[in-house]
Design a protein around this motif. Structure first.
Motif, PDB file in Angstrom:
ATOM      1  N   LEU A   1       0.840  -1.208   0.000  1.00 30.11           N
ATOM      2  CA  LEU A   1       0.000   0.000   0.000  1.00 30.11           C
ATOM      3  C   LEU A   1       0.871   1.253   0.000  1.00 30.11           C
ATOM      4  CD1 LEU A   1      -2.806  -1.087   2.498  1.00 30.11           C
ATOM      5  CD2 LEU A   1      -2.984  -0.897  -0.003  1.00 30.11           C
ATOM      6  N   LYS A   2       1.969   1.236   0.746  1.00 32.71           N
ATOM      7  CA  LYS A   2       2.888   2.381   0.764  1.00 32.71           C
ATOM      8  C   LYS A   2       3.456   2.667  -0.627  1.00 32.71           C
ATOM      9  CE  LYS A   2       4.856   4.164   3.943  1.00 32.71           C
ATOM     10  NZ  LYS A   2       4.732   5.494   4.524  1.00 32.71           N
ATOM     11  N   SER A   3       3.629   1.603  -1.421  1.00 36.69           N
ATOM     12  CA  SER A   3       4.215   1.775  -2.755  1.00 36.69           C
ATOM     13  C   SER A   3       3.312   2.591  -3.679  1.00 36.69           C
ATOM     14  CB  SER A   3       4.523   0.413  -3.384  1.00 36.69           C
ATOM     15  OG  SER A   3       3.343  -0.213  -3.843  1.00 36.69           O
ATOM     16  N   LEU A   4       2.059   2.815  -3.277  1.00 39.18           N
ATOM     17  CA  LEU A   4       1.142   3.631  -4.081  1.00 39.18           C
ATOM     18  C   LEU A   4       1.449   5.122  -3.973  1.00 39.18           C
ATOM     19  CD1 LEU A   4      -2.170   1.725  -3.293  1.00 39.18           C
ATOM     20  CD2 LEU A   4      -0.933   1.760  -5.468  1.00 39.18           C
TER      21      LEU A   4
ATOM     22  N   PRO B   1     -11.508   8.997  -9.584  1.00 39.44           N
ATOM     23  CA  PRO B   1     -11.474   7.686 -10.254  1.00 39.44           C
ATOM     24  C   PRO B   1     -10.053   7.194 -10.556  1.00 39.44           C
ATOM     25  CG  PRO B   1     -13.165   9.068 -11.222  1.00 39.44           C
ATOM     26  CD  PRO B   1     -12.377   9.939 -10.282  1.00 39.44           C
ATOM     27  N   ALA B   2      -9.145   8.101 -10.881  1.00 39.84           N
ATOM     28  CA  ALA B   2      -7.772   7.677 -11.201  1.00 39.84           C
ATOM     29  C   ALA B   2      -7.072   7.107  -9.966  1.00 39.84           C
ATOM     30  CB  ALA B   2      -6.978   8.847 -11.770  1.00 39.84           C
ATOM     31  N   THR B   3      -7.328   7.691  -8.808  1.00 37.04           N
ATOM     32  CA  THR B   3      -6.731   7.188  -7.570  1.00 37.04           C
ATOM     33  C   THR B   3      -7.336   5.840  -7.201  1.00 37.04           C
ATOM     34  OG1 THR B   3      -6.374   9.468  -6.831  1.00 37.04           O
ATOM     35  CG2 THR B   3      -6.231   7.755  -5.156  1.00 37.04           C
ATOM     36  N   GLU B   4      -8.646   5.715  -7.357  1.00 37.98           N
ATOM     37  CA  GLU B   4      -9.305   4.430  -7.100  1.00 37.98           C
ATOM     38  C   GLU B   4      -8.737   3.357  -8.031  1.00 37.98           C
ATOM     39  OE1 GLU B   4     -13.647   4.631  -7.035  1.00 37.98           O
ATOM     40  OE2 GLU B   4     -13.460   6.738  -6.462  1.00 37.98           O
ATOM     41  N   LYS B   5      -8.556   3.698  -9.294  1.00 40.00           N
ATOM     42  CA  LYS B   5      -8.024   2.748 -10.265  1.00 40.00           C
ATOM     43  C   LYS B   5      -6.621   2.305  -9.871  1.00 40.00           C
ATOM     44  CE  LYS B   5      -7.297   1.908 -15.115  1.00 40.00           C
ATOM     45  NZ  LYS B   5      -7.461   2.314 -16.474  1.00 40.00           N
ATOM     46  N   LYS B   6      -5.830   3.235  -9.348  1.00 45.81           N
ATOM     47  CA  LYS B   6      -4.470   2.918  -8.910  1.00 45.81           C
ATOM     48  C   LYS B   6      -4.497   1.864  -7.795  1.00 45.81           C
ATOM     49  CE  LYS B   6      -0.371   5.528  -7.538  1.00 45.81           C
ATOM     50  NZ  LYS B   6       0.139   6.850  -7.160  1.00 45.81           N
ATOM     51  N   VAL B   7      -5.390   2.045  -6.831  1.00 42.54           N
ATOM     52  CA  VAL B   7      -5.526   1.077  -5.733  1.00 42.54           C
ATOM     53  C   VAL B   7      -5.998  -0.269  -6.287  1.00 42.54           C
ATOM     54  CG1 VAL B   7      -6.772   0.519  -3.607  1.00 42.54           C
ATOM     55  CG2 VAL B   7      -5.943   2.854  -3.988  1.00 42.54           C
ATOM     56  N   GLN B   8      -6.999  -0.237  -7.145  1.00 47.77           N
ATOM     57  CA  GLN B   8      -7.558  -1.459  -7.713  1.00 47.77           C
ATOM     58  C   GLN B   8      -6.533  -2.214  -8.558  1.00 47.77           C
ATOM     59  OE1 GLN B   8     -11.902   0.620  -7.691  1.00 47.77           O
ATOM     60  NE2 GLN B   8     -11.208  -0.131  -9.649  1.00 47.77           N
ATOM     61  N   GLU B   9      -5.728  -1.492  -9.316  1.00 44.36           N
ATOM     62  CA  GLU B   9      -4.691  -2.137 -10.122  1.00 44.36           C
ATOM     63  C   GLU B   9      -3.650  -2.807  -9.231  1.00 44.36           C
ATOM     64  OE1 GLU B   9      -3.332   0.914 -12.801  1.00 44.36           O
ATOM     65  OE2 GLU B   9      -4.999   0.536 -14.191  1.00 44.36           O
ATOM     66  N   LYS B  10      -3.325  -2.168  -8.091  1.00 43.02           N
ATOM     67  CA  LYS B  10      -2.376  -2.772  -7.149  1.00 43.02           C
ATOM     68  C   LYS B  10      -2.949  -4.064  -6.578  1.00 43.02           C
ATOM     69  CE  LYS B  10       1.187  -1.898  -5.751  1.00 43.02           C
ATOM     70  NZ  LYS B  10       2.516  -2.515  -6.077  1.00 43.02           N
ATOM     71  N   LEU B  11      -4.231  -4.045  -6.200  1.00 46.53           N
ATOM     72  CA  LEU B  11      -4.860  -5.253  -5.660  1.00 46.53           C
ATOM     73  C   LEU B  11      -4.891  -6.370  -6.697  1.00 46.53           C
ATOM     74  CD1 LEU B  11      -7.776  -3.655  -3.608  1.00 46.53           C
ATOM     75  CD2 LEU B  11      -5.602  -4.567  -2.745  1.00 46.53           C
ATOM     76  N   LYS B  12      -5.160  -6.008  -7.945  1.00 50.02           N
ATOM     77  CA  LYS B  12      -5.154  -7.008  -9.023  1.00 50.02           C
ATOM     78  C   LYS B  12      -3.745  -7.550  -9.249  1.00 50.02           C
ATOM     79  CE  LYS B  12      -9.204  -5.129 -11.335  1.00 50.02           C
ATOM     80  NZ  LYS B  12      -9.698  -4.319 -12.447  1.00 50.02           N
ATOM     81  N   GLU B  13      -2.763  -6.662  -9.230  1.00 44.36           N
ATOM     82  CA  GLU B  13      -1.357  -7.073  -9.387  1.00 44.36           C
ATOM     83  C   GLU B  13      -0.970  -8.084  -8.299  1.00 44.36           C
ATOM     84  OE1 GLU B  13       2.838  -5.075  -8.181  1.00 44.36           O
ATOM     85  OE2 GLU B  13       1.494  -3.797  -9.335  1.00 44.36           O
ATOM     86  N   LEU B  14      -1.457  -7.857  -7.090  1.00 47.43           N
ATOM     87  CA  LEU B  14      -1.153  -8.743  -5.959  1.00 47.43           C
ATOM     88  C   LEU B  14      -2.041  -9.984  -5.941  1.00 47.43           C
ATOM     89  CD1 LEU B  14      -0.780  -5.989  -3.226  1.00 47.43           C
ATOM     90  CD2 LEU B  14       1.067  -7.263  -4.362  1.00 47.43           C
ATOM     91  N   ARG B  15      -2.961 -10.073  -6.899  1.00 43.50           N
ATOM     92  CA  ARG B  15      -3.902 -11.196  -6.992  1.00 43.50           C
ATOM     93  C   ARG B  15      -4.751 -11.300  -5.726  1.00 43.50           C
ATOM     94  NH1 ARG B  15      -2.805 -14.516 -11.416  1.00 43.50           N
ATOM     95  NH2 ARG B  15      -3.960 -16.185 -10.410  1.00 43.50           N
ATOM     96  N   LEU B  16      -5.218 -10.122  -5.264  1.00 39.28           N
ATOM     97  CA  LEU B  16      -6.097 -10.043  -4.100  1.00 39.28           C
ATOM     98  C   LEU B  16      -7.494  -9.650  -4.566  1.00 39.28           C
ATOM     99  CD1 LEU B  16      -3.795  -8.163  -1.558  1.00 39.28           C
ATOM    100  CD2 LEU B  16      -4.454 -10.581  -1.509  1.00 39.28           C
TER     101      LEU B  16
END
Length: 111
Positions: A10-13, A70-85
């Motif tokens: 999360l910090k990496s965001l 929306p861009a910030t939300e997408k950033k969080v969502q992309e991180k969760l997808k990257e982590l396969r969460l």
């Protein structure tokens, strides 16, 4: 993935991150939005042979923004997808704080 790993990811965001809440003092005020908090919600362990066989911890990741981002939300969502969460998402407007709250519910398995 462990809770410590989740914190680092999360910090990496590039936003301030705290467990549960930020401690605010006159010398060190809470950060302005956007920021993230996260906390343990409940466990849903897999049981076998009358014991906890696999740890399943449910967490809430909360994104706070002053306006709809929306861009910030997408950033969080992309991180969760990257982590396969896998996540579920809920949004609320907090009138008292004048903030949007986006809650992502995730599970950490075996952490």
């Amino acid at each position: 993935m462990t809770q410590a790993d989740l914190f680092q990811e999360l910090k990496s965001l590039g936003m301030p991150v705290a467990y549960d809440h930020f401690e605010s003092t006159p010398e060190d005020p809470a950060p302005p939005p956007p920021f993230i908090t996260y906390q343990f919600s409940y466990s849903n362990d897999l049981l076998a042979d009358n014991q906890n066989y696999l740890d399943i911890e449910n967490f809430q990741i909360e994104l706070y923004t002053a306006k709809k981002e929306p861009a910030t939300e997408k950033k969080v969502q992309e991180k969760l997808k990257e982590l396969r969460l896998p996540y579920s998402k809920v949004e609320a407007w907090l009138d008292d704080e004048k903030l949007f709250q986006i809650i992502y519910e995730i599970q950490l398995i075996g952490g």
